[in-house]
Write a protein that holds these residues in place. Structure first.
Motif: not given
Lengths: 205, 205
Positions: A86-109
């Protein structure tokens, strides 16, 4: 000339980073000059060079802040640890949400890879930091007996690879939505987790 | 003006593609002009435009040939099918060897992403073709009862994602060797396969 980090004014540094990031997205990284960043910030040229040596130096700083935010968010999410799957899956969701929230940094990357050697070096530092963190988490799962004793580095690479690829499909190609991106990465982790999980009966394949 | 494919001379078309690819690697895609390609080929300007409309058109054609080579190599490798797990791993090794053998095409693919919308469209066609092919193979494994009934698209994406990411680490960053690239992708597939494989006892998770 750059001044020591301890003597830097955090708000000024932050403002320069924000102005640069906005311009990198508006005009493109290669079409943005140091002059543009200074003008946008309303600081003097001397002030800029107290904080950064050149454009790559800003890119590096932006990616460092980004890596820090991703790792901090994931670390903060390790609370229960009751169920490592559960922790493995939940962590991944959080990671992707961090990417999604930092749209400009994600785009730059997503946009600057492969363009030049100094840029690739900045990206590699960012990616190596994430890879080391992902590897550490998988090693922890193996040590705890929750995961099989598989080669860690290829799995850590696959995690960053699908994050990066689907990020690019969302933010550059706009071929999938933000939610589709998150759900696809999570779904992949569910399939991968079944391969990682140690057999509950005590046998391992 | 472009002439019908059926009336095109295959050797001429092939020569133009090869000259373009060489130049894209030597000078970079963005620093190569149509003029450079024509000069290198020793054909006339009219001849060039009988085959290709512009630089993106060549990129598209090169990636089409590349996708064809990858898919043909994989299709040719499906001989025995006795063991779908073995076949899954063996196929991936062949895929990575095709990438490794076509060093220039791999480098072109790894370097041009994110640079402009028309280029991203060419890349997307290439990637969508591979994703469709990978998806079909996983669906076949599910239909045969060898793989669990998992969501196919995220798994297909993870396969292309790790191929792309490690290709970039090898050919752009030179952070890993060709052999390390192949072995890491294969190792990931072994871990993933354990998650994909249907439980032999008939239960599925």
């Amino acid at each position: 000339m750059q001044i020591e980090a301890s003597k830097q004014n955090k708000e000024r540094r932050q403002r320069l980073l924000e102005c640069a990031l906005d311009l990198f997205i508006e005009k493109g990284y290669f079409n943005t000059s140091i002059r543009d960043i200074i003008e946008r910030s309303s600081y003097g040229t001397g002030t800029f060079y107290n904080y950064f040596a050149d454009r790559e130096d800003i890119l590096k700083a932006l990616l460092e802040v980004f890596a820090e935010q991703i790792i901090t968010s994931i670390t903060g999410s390790y609370s229960g640890e009751d169920d490592l799957l559960d922790s493995f899956i939940a962590t991944e969701r959080i990671t992707m949400e961090v990417f999604a929230r930092h749209e400009k940094l994600s785009e730059l990357y997503s946009r600057v890879a492969g363009a030049s050697a100094p840029i690739d070096k900045c990206l590699q530092q960012f990616e190596d930091r994430l890879l080391a963190f992902y590897s550490k988490n998988i090693e922890y799962g193996i040590k705890k007996g929750a995961f099989k004793n598989v080669p860690v580095s290829p799995v850590a690479h696959s995690i960053l690879a699908i994050e990066k690829f689907l990020l690019y499909k969302w933010i550059v190609l706009r071929a999938i939505t933000k939610d589709e991106m998150v759900e696809m990465v999570v779904s992949f982790h569910e399939t991968l987790a079944a391969g990682l999980l140690a057999d509950k009966s005590g046998d391992s394949i």
